[in-house]
Design a protein around this motif. Structure first.
Motif, mmCIF file in Angstrom:
data_model
loop_
_atom_site.group_PDB
_atom_site.id
_atom_site.type_symbol
_atom_site.label_atom_id
_atom_site.label_comp_id
_atom_site.label_asym_id
_atom_site.label_seq_id
_atom_site.Cartn_x
_atom_site.Cartn_y
_atom_site.Cartn_z
ATOM 1 N N GLY A 66 12.976 1.923 1.263
ATOM 2 C CA GLY A 66 13.350 3.298 1.578
ATOM 3 C C GLY A 66 12.193 4.238 1.327
ATOM 4 O O GLY A 66 11.244 3.896 0.620
ATOM 5 N N LEU A 67 12.262 5.388 1.945
ATOM 6 C CA LEU A 67 11.243 6.401 1.737
ATOM 7 C C LEU A 67 11.478 7.116 0.407
ATOM 8 O O LEU A 67 12.620 7.327 0.008
ATOM 9 N N THR A 68 10.407 7.482 -0.231
ATOM 10 C CA THR A 68 10.519 8.410 -1.356
ATOM 11 C C THR A 68 10.583 9.818 -0.778
ATOM 12 O O THR A 68 10.413 10.027 0.425
ATOM 13 N N ARG A 69 10.795 10.782 -1.646
ATOM 14 C CA ARG A 69 10.802 12.158 -1.159
ATOM 15 C C ARG A 69 9.464 12.494 -0.510
ATOM 16 O O ARG A 69 9.407 13.057 0.583
ATOM 17 N N LYS A 70 8.403 12.063 -1.179
ATOM 18 C CA LYS A 70 7.063 12.280 -0.643
ATOM 19 C C LYS A 70 6.926 11.625 0.731
ATOM 20 O O LYS A 70 6.338 12.198 1.657
ATOM 21 N N GLY A 71 7.479 10.431 0.861
ATOM 22 C CA GLY A 71 7.429 9.728 2.137
ATOM 23 C C GLY A 71 8.138 10.497 3.229
ATOM 24 O O GLY A 71 7.635 10.623 4.353
ATOM 25 N N ARG A 72 9.307 11.000 2.889
ATOM 26 C CA ARG A 72 10.075 11.760 3.886
ATOM 27 C C ARG A 72 9.305 13.016 4.309
ATOM 28 O O ARG A 72 9.288 13.381 5.488
ATOM 29 N N ARG A 73 8.660 13.628 3.350
ATOM 30 C CA ARG A 73 7.900 14.814 3.680
ATOM 31 C C ARG A 73 6.767 14.482 4.664
ATOM 32 O O ARG A 73 6.576 15.159 5.666
ATOM 33 N N GLN A 74 6.066 13.390 4.385
ATOM 34 C CA GLN A 74 4.964 12.993 5.267
ATOM 35 C C GLN A 74 5.456 12.724 6.681
ATOM 36 O O GLN A 74 4.831 13.138 7.652
ATOM 37 N N VAL A 75 6.544 12.020 6.785
ATOM 38 C CA VAL A 75 7.072 11.714 8.111
ATOM 39 C C VAL A 75 7.361 13.002 8.857
ATOM 40 O O VAL A 75 7.005 13.165 10.035
ATOM 41 N N ALA A 76 7.983 13.934 8.155
ATOM 42 C CA ALA A 76 8.323 15.195 8.800
ATOM 43 C C ALA A 76 7.069 15.937 9.251
ATOM 44 O O ALA A 76 7.008 16.468 10.364
ATOM 45 N N GLU A 77 6.062 15.924 8.391
ATOM 46 C CA GLU A 77 4.834 16.633 8.732
ATOM 47 C C GLU A 77 4.154 16.047 9.961
ATOM 48 O O GLU A 77 3.588 16.763 10.784
ATOM 49 N N LEU A 82 0.824 -1.207 0.000
ATOM 50 C CA LEU A 82 0.000 0.000 0.000
ATOM 51 C C LEU A 82 0.857 1.256 0.000
ATOM 52 O O LEU A 82 0.540 2.235 -0.690
ATOM 53 N N LEU A 83 1.925 1.223 0.783
ATOM 54 C CA LEU A 83 2.780 2.410 0.873
ATOM 55 C C LEU A 83 3.500 2.664 -0.445
ATOM 56 O O LEU A 83 3.762 3.815 -0.808
ATOM 57 N N VAL A 84 3.814 1.590 -1.155
ATOM 58 C CA VAL A 84 4.431 1.757 -2.473
ATOM 59 C C VAL A 84 3.401 2.347 -3.439
ATOM 60 O O VAL A 84 3.698 3.279 -4.188
ATOM 61 N N GLN A 85 2.198 1.813 -3.389
ATOM 62 C CA GLN A 85 1.122 2.376 -4.219
ATOM 63 C C GLN A 85 0.939 3.865 -3.958
ATOM 64 O O GLN A 85 0.705 4.643 -4.883
ATOM 65 N N ALA A 86 1.035 4.234 -2.684
ATOM 66 C CA ALA A 86 0.840 5.633 -2.312
ATOM 67 C C ALA A 86 2.080 6.469 -2.599
ATOM 68 O O ALA A 86 2.130 7.657 -2.277
ATOM 69 N N GLU A 87 3.098 5.816 -3.154
ATOM 70 C CA GLU A 87 4.352 6.498 -3.534
ATOM 71 C C GLU A 87 5.090 7.091 -2.341
ATOM 72 O O GLU A 87 5.770 8.102 -2.463
ATOM 73 N N LEU A 88 4.926 6.453 -1.193
ATOM 74 C CA LEU A 88 5.659 6.910 -0.014
ATOM 75 C C LEU A 88 6.903 6.070 0.222
ATOM 76 O O LEU A 88 7.825 6.480 0.920
ATOM 77 N N VAL A 89 6.901 4.899 -0.353
ATOM 78 C CA VAL A 89 7.985 3.939 -0.109
ATOM 79 C C VAL A 89 8.430 3.327 -1.433
ATOM 80 O O VAL A 89 7.626 3.145 -2.343
#
Lengths: 143, 143
Positions: B95-106, B73-80
């Motif tokens: 690994g996290l995508t850039r989008k994933g890293r942004r979400q974590v930070a938020e 699911l996380l890959v589908q959501a382009e977070l991983v």
DNA sequence: CATCATCAATTGATATATCATTGTACTGTC
DNA sequence: GACAGTACAATGATATATCAATTGATGATG
């Protein structure tokens, strides 16, 4: 920061998960095919025959929809009956079948056993403290 | 006997369930579409980039199969991202995508916040006692 | 008495938990 | 280098969690 070991909520989660797996292993080892959750529901039905589904959900801290599906399975397994009263056909009343009562009786001592074992060496005061801290956390989560 | 209120394990279960719902409400309120569990996984991936799925499962106390599906699911959501190394194609590295890293930070500060709130008024000693009692219970469940 | 609000239960959709099975690719031993 | 064993992941099957929407039935109000 991301070390979950330092976050007490994950200790709680891990503990209850460990306990549930332990309980399930014990049930299987005793030859039962019930899940821990199913046993819980049967237990409520024994204590309060005729209870409605929504109330069962409240008793076991589960969602109404979850209970509806669990009851479906328990009815299939012939452990539980749904009775629809003529006067108010909304409020279905649930009860154990004879088979259901037998299962509860068979499993009860096993459950007593593993609960006792899981608490071995834990003093009454510790249990009370645990309960008190958890209650505080729950209260904090109400806002 | 069948009054679950008197069985401490159901207090534990209720507490962690209450906390999880609280946490989820907070995430939703902050506009996040992550589930609490998904956030946990992202958090592990941020702390240990390149980690394998099996290890993630160990970190968050979940089943490998659950993690596999969550990662889907996380890959589908382009977070991983799943990276398959050329030398050993079994050990997929996550690994996290850039989008994933942004979400974590938020989300990080929100998480800090609600954790703090859930523990408001709970003394450090109480947390320590809680942890200790739970550890004892877990040890008892190992047999 | 007709409509509206409400309540209990069901159903749909999605996420997670768990076990068992399968697949795939290394690794070690001979 | 063939084989067995092993490690990691994917998949199937079933159970549960949760929210939303719906159905079915009753009660209340105008």
């Amino acid at each position: 920061m991301s070390d979950l070991g330092s976050v007490v909520f994950y200790t709680i989660e891990r503990a209850i998960k460990t306990y549930r797996q332990f309980a399930q292993r014990r049930l299987v080892a005793a030859g039962s095919t019930l899940t821990v959750d199913q046993w819980l529901v049967l237990n409520v039905l024994e204590a309060e025959p005729g209870i409605q589904q929504g109330l069962v959900a409240a008793r076991v801290f589960k969602d109404k929809a979850s209970i509806a599906r669990m009851v479906d399975l328990l009815v299939q397994a012939e452990l539980v009956e749904r009775k629809v009263p003529a006067n108010d056909r909304r409020s279905v009343s649930l009860g154990l079948t004879r088979k259901g009562r037998r299962q509860v009786a068979e499993v009860a001592t096993i459950v007593e056993d593993y609960r006792k074992q899981a608490l071995r060496g834990v003093k009454a005061g510790e249990v009370a403290a645990l309960r008190s801290t958890l209650n505080r956390i729950m209260a904090n989560c109400d806002e």
